[in-house]
Design an enzyme around this catalytic site. Structure first.
Site, PDB file in Angstrom:
ATOM      1  N   ASP A   1      -6.818   4.432  -4.692  1.00 20.06           N
ATOM      2  CA  ASP A   1      -7.524   4.318  -3.400  1.00 20.06           C
ATOM      3  C   ASP A   1      -8.119   5.716  -3.194  1.00 20.06           C
ATOM      4  O   ASP A   1      -8.305   6.451  -4.182  1.00 20.06           O
ATOM      5  CB  ASP A   1      -6.545   3.912  -2.283  1.00 20.06           C
ATOM      6  CG  ASP A   1      -7.268   3.461  -1.003  1.00 20.06           C
ATOM      7  OD1 ASP A   1      -7.696   2.310  -0.926  1.00 20.06           O
ATOM      8  OD2 ASP A   1      -7.422   4.283  -0.073  1.00 20.06           O
TER       9      ASP A   1
ATOM     10  N   LYS B   1       0.864  -1.195   0.000  1.00 16.60           N
ATOM     11  CA  LYS B   1       0.000   0.000   0.000  1.00 16.60           C
ATOM     12  C   LYS B   1       0.891   1.232   0.000  1.00 16.60           C
ATOM     13  O   LYS B   1       2.055   1.146   0.370  1.00 16.60           O
ATOM     14  CB  LYS B   1      -0.885   0.025   1.260  1.00 16.60           C
ATOM     15  CG  LYS B   1      -2.123   0.890   1.101  1.00 16.60           C
ATOM     16  CD  LYS B   1      -3.241   0.115   0.444  1.00 16.60           C
ATOM     17  CE  LYS B   1      -4.395   1.001   0.059  1.00 16.60           C
ATOM     18  NZ  LYS B   1      -5.566   0.197  -0.344  1.00 16.60           N
TER      19      LYS B   1
HETATM   20  P1  NDP Z   1     -12.696   8.023  -3.334  1.00 15.02           P
HETATM   21  O1  NDP Z   1     -11.625   9.007  -3.127  1.00 15.02           O
HETATM   22  O2  NDP Z   1     -13.201   7.792  -4.709  1.00 15.02           O
HETATM   23  O3  NDP Z   1     -13.949   8.369  -2.428  1.00 15.02           O
HETATM   24  C1  NDP Z   1     -13.847   8.478  -1.051  1.00 15.02           C
HETATM   25  C2  NDP Z   1     -15.182   8.897  -0.491  1.00 15.02           C
HETATM   26  O4  NDP Z   1     -15.153   8.777   0.917  1.00 15.02           O
HETATM   27  C3  NDP Z   1     -15.523  10.349  -0.797  1.00 15.02           C
HETATM   28  O5  NDP Z   1     -16.892  10.506  -0.876  1.00 15.02           O
HETATM   29  C4  NDP Z   1     -14.950  11.054   0.413  1.00 15.02           C
HETATM   30  O6  NDP Z   1     -15.536  12.303   0.675  1.00 15.02           O
HETATM   31  C5  NDP Z   1     -15.257  10.071   1.518  1.00 15.02           C
HETATM   32  N1  NDP Z   1     -14.247  10.225   2.572  1.00 15.02           N
HETATM   33  C6  NDP Z   1     -12.929  10.076   2.448  1.00 15.02           C
HETATM   34  N2  NDP Z   1     -12.293  10.322   3.599  1.00 15.02           N
HETATM   35  C7  NDP Z   1     -13.221  10.651   4.450  1.00 15.02           C
HETATM   36  C8  NDP Z   1     -13.185  11.012   5.799  1.00 15.02           C
HETATM   37  N3  NDP Z   1     -12.038  11.091   6.497  1.00 15.02           N
HETATM   38  N4  NDP Z   1     -14.358  11.234   6.400  1.00 15.02           N
HETATM   39  C9  NDP Z   1     -15.512  11.151   5.715  1.00 15.02           C
HETATM   40  N5  NDP Z   1     -15.603  10.828   4.413  1.00 15.02           N
HETATM   41  C10 NDP Z   1     -14.480  10.578   3.797  1.00 15.02           C
HETATM   42  O7  NDP Z   1     -12.144   6.661  -2.698  1.00 15.02           O
HETATM   43  P2  NDP Z   1     -12.665   5.171  -2.922  1.00 15.02           P
HETATM   44  O8  NDP Z   1     -14.121   5.152  -3.170  1.00 15.02           O
HETATM   45  O9  NDP Z   1     -11.747   4.543  -3.897  1.00 15.02           O
HETATM   46  O10 NDP Z   1     -12.345   4.527  -1.506  1.00 15.02           O
HETATM   47  C11 NDP Z   1     -13.302   4.456  -0.461  1.00 15.02           C
HETATM   48  C12 NDP Z   1     -12.913   3.379   0.517  1.00 15.02           C
HETATM   49  O11 NDP Z   1     -12.867   2.112  -0.158  1.00 15.02           O
HETATM   50  C13 NDP Z   1     -11.533   3.526   1.165  1.00 15.02           C
HETATM   51  O12 NDP Z   1     -11.579   2.996   2.472  1.00 15.02           O
HETATM   52  C14 NDP Z   1     -10.647   2.639   0.305  1.00 15.02           C
HETATM   53  O13 NDP Z   1      -9.513   2.202   1.006  1.00 15.02           O
HETATM   54  C15 NDP Z   1     -11.603   1.491   0.019  1.00 15.02           C
HETATM   55  N6  NDP Z   1     -11.319   0.663  -1.132  1.00 15.02           N
HETATM   56  C16 NDP Z   1     -11.146   1.205  -2.381  1.00 15.02           C
HETATM   57  C17 NDP Z   1     -10.922   0.383  -3.459  1.00 15.02           C
HETATM   58  C18 NDP Z   1     -10.804   0.906  -4.848  1.00 15.02           C
HETATM   59  O14 NDP Z   1     -10.653   0.096  -5.771  1.00 15.02           O
HETATM   60  N7  NDP Z   1     -10.867   2.200  -5.083  1.00 15.02           N
HETATM   61  C19 NDP Z   1     -10.811  -1.076  -3.310  1.00 15.02           C
HETATM   62  C20 NDP Z   1     -11.079  -1.543  -1.966  1.00 15.02           C
HETATM   63  C21 NDP Z   1     -11.310  -0.687  -0.943  1.00 15.02           C
HETATM   64  P3  NDP Z   1     -14.818  13.643   0.199  1.00 15.02           P
HETATM   65  O15 NDP Z   1     -15.075  13.722  -1.274  1.00 15.02           O
HETATM   66  O16 NDP Z   1     -15.463  14.698   0.977  1.00 15.02           O
HETATM   67  O17 NDP Z   1     -13.373  13.492   0.531  1.00 15.02           O
HETATM   68  O1  2IT Z   2      -7.957  -1.355  -0.924  1.00 22.18           O
HETATM   69  C1  2IT Z   2      -7.851  -1.850  -2.058  1.00 22.18           C
HETATM   70  O2  2IT Z   2      -7.991  -3.066  -2.242  1.00 22.18           O
HETATM   71  C2  2IT Z   2      -7.584  -0.958  -3.190  1.00 22.18           C
HETATM   72  N1  2IT Z   2      -7.503   0.245  -2.983  1.00 22.18           N
HETATM   73  C3  2IT Z   2      -7.392  -1.519  -4.559  1.00 22.18           C
HETATM   74  C4  2IT Z   2      -5.985  -1.998  -4.737  1.00 22.18           C
HETATM   75  C5  2IT Z   2      -5.613  -2.452  -6.118  1.00 22.18           C
HETATM   76  O3  2IT Z   2      -4.423  -2.776  -6.264  1.00 22.18           O
HETATM   77  O4  2IT Z   2      -6.444  -2.514  -7.026  1.00 22.18           O
END
Ligand code: NDP
Ligand code: 2IT
Length: 467
Positions: A187, A147
């Site tokens: 992420d 990560k």
């Molecule tokens: P994005 O940046 O696309 O979206 C994040 C969302 O969460 C936004 O709406 C953001 O709001 C909100 N957010 C972020 N930080 C905070 C905070 N501290 N408090 C409240 N709201 C918050 O990220 P992802 O959708 O990619 O990721 C979301 C979650 O999913 C994370 O935990 C990530 O680790 C996990 N994840 C992501 C994967 C991926 O493929 N992208 C895979 C597996 C897990 P704002 O716009 O206001 O910041």
């Molecule tokens: O938390 C996660 O699994 C991710 N942000 C996706 C990682 C990846 O390598 O696609």
């Protein structure tokens, strides 16, 4: 008769003593982690949750204790921390901190996302890297755990600033990664735009078009169809499977989703396609409520295209309301809660509200969105809990499918990738279910996912010697 009782008593005493000493051993490893990683609270939390669930495995496989698998597992293979200087649009010099943690490569090259958010620090990157080891193992694909990220805040930055930051970040990161070494992806705060700039800079510095070095790429330069949708869709495939196992389904269920980023949007899209109704979504400022069912296309327009705040939604959609605050969303009555924003979103207080409101299931789209106290409370109250490591593994699994397509120099159709994703999610559900059953925690997918993820990594580490 008396001999029998004596035998039973002595085997009970032996059993209890062994379990006590196992618990002591595991607690000892946890205490050592706390000592060596002072102040890294999120990392402590993630380690504690996993290690405590492994006691029955250690009971059955003392060889893991003899080979010090836990002690080796909690120590990252490598941690990189670096300066990221860049010039903003005013010509001023800015300095951020970059991180990459290469946690475990027993089953494949390090793999895991990059997070750009002001809250990123060593603890956050360590917890995410640690979780990634087990998640990646659960996918059944050959990817190790890693990560990274930066405390850079992409909010309010121009495209050119984002580009210059990404170029500086990659100027350092490029020497530590590669298609067979370590493969980053997105992420929080890192999506298609950032991956494009990172990939361009890697290609330029290395003079090599190694498309498998990053995943989440654009479709016109090596990306995979369905990667954008994969985490959210995968989450719903998992939750659907879990509901079916317990004689429920998604039809007409009220769903609340925190976040409105990549994971949240595609979870909302798929869950509505399967007949549920999403009544609320959020960002870090507040949440919107739309009892008619969230218009996902409008959320995409506001968040993905215009990069604006979620409160815009209530301005544009009749009958929708906006409320300030991060956690208020969990006081809404719903059947299914999908925390898809960030870690520790649901603590004990929110878990109690959800239980009071008769929530049926929680699907963790974000990484570690529930505190350990919340997880225990939800399980004690018979809430079906789809743990992050298993339920959000569809994103990284599809990243591994992107790597496979890059190696073959071929691309699959959306339907082909989506079908593979669904199969992987169902396999992960079954593996978690079976492991929970085998180790005495039937129906507890949190424990099941930890155990199933751990076993493959532990066995690979055993085979490869002390390295
Ligand atoms: P994005 O940046 O696309 O979206 C994040 C969302 O969460 C936004 O709406 C953001 O709001 C909100 N957010 C972020 N930080 C905070 C905070 N501290 N408090 C409240 N709201 C918050 O990220 P992802 O959708 O990619 O990721 C979301 C979650 O999913 C994370 O935990 C990530 O680790 C996990 N994840 C992501 C994967 C991926 O493929 N992208 C895979 C597996 C897990 P704002 O716009 O206001 O910041
Ligand atoms: O938390 C996660 O699994 C991710 N942000 C996706 C990682 C990846 O390598 O696609």
């Amino acid at each position: 008769m008396i001999a029998n009782i004596k035998e039973t008593v002595s085997s009970f005493v032996e059993d209890t003593t062994r379990k006590l000493s196992l618990a002591q051993y595991v607690n000892g490893v946890i205490e050592e982690v706390k000592k060596r990683n002072k102040g890294d609270e999120e990392f402590h939390q993630a380690v504690e949750e996993v290690l405590k669930s492994l006691e029955p495995v250690l009971d059955k496989h003392p060889e893991y204790i003899e080979e010090r698998i836990l002690e080796r597992l909690v120590e990252p293979e490598r941690q990189i921390m670096f300066r990221v200087p860049w010039v903003d649009d005013n010509g001023d010099i800015q300095v951020n901190r970059g991180y990459r943690i290469q946690f475990n490569s027993a089953i494949g090259p390090y793999k895991g996302g990059l997070r750009f958010h002001p809250s990123v620090n060593a603890s956050i990157v360590k917890f995410l890297g640690f979780e990634q080891i087990f998640k990646n193992s659960l996918t059944g694909l050959p990817i190790g755990g890693g990560k990274g990220g930066s405390d850079f805040d992409p909010k309010g930055k121009s495209d050119r600033e984002i580009m210059r930051f990404c170029q500086s970040f990659m100027a350092e990161l490029q020497q530590h990664i590669g298609p067979d070494v370590d493969v980053p992806a997105g992420d929080i705060g890192v999506g298609g735009r950032e991956i494009g700039y990172l990939f361009g800079q890697y290609k330029k510095l290395r003079n090599a078009n190694e498309s498998g070095v990053l995943t989440g790429k654009g479709l016109n330069y090596g990306g995979s169809l369905a990667r954008v949708e994969a985490t959210g869709y995968g989450l719903i495939y998992f939750v659907d499977e879990m509901l079916k196992e317990h004689n429920h389904d998604l039809r007409c269920k009220k769903v609340v989703i925190s976040g409105s980023g990549n994971v949240a949007i595609y979870a909302a899209e798929k869950v509505q396609e399967l007949g549920a109704c999403v009544i609320a979504m959020s960002d870090s400022n507040g949440y919107i409520v739309d009892e008619e069912g969230i218009d996902v296309e409008l959320v995409k327009q506001i968040k993905e295209v215009e990069r604006k705040r979620i409160k815009e939604y209530a301005k544009r959609k009749a009958g929708a309301y906006y409320f300030e605050g991060q956690k208020g969303i969990w006081s809404l009555k719903c059947d299914i809660a999908l925390p898809c924003a960030t870690q520790n979103d649901i603590s004990l207080e929110e878990a109690k509200l959800l239980v009071e409101n008769n929530v049926i299931a929680i699907g963790e789209g974000a990484n570690m969105p529930c505190t350990n106290e919340a997880v225990n409370y939800l399980l004690e109250n018979n809430v079906l809990l789809a743990p992050a490591k298993a339920a959000n593994a569809g994103g990284v699994a599809t990243s591994a499918l992107e790597m496979a397509q890059n190696s073959m120099r071929l691309s699959w159709t959306f339907e082909e990738v989506d079908a593979k994703l669904k199969e992987i999610m169902i396999n992960i559900f079954n593996a978690s279910k079976e492991a929970a059953k085998e180790y005495g925690s039937e129906g507890n997918y949190v424990v099941g996912a930890n155990i199933a993820g751990f076993l493959k990594v532990a066995d690979a580490m055993m085979s490869q010697g002390i390295i």
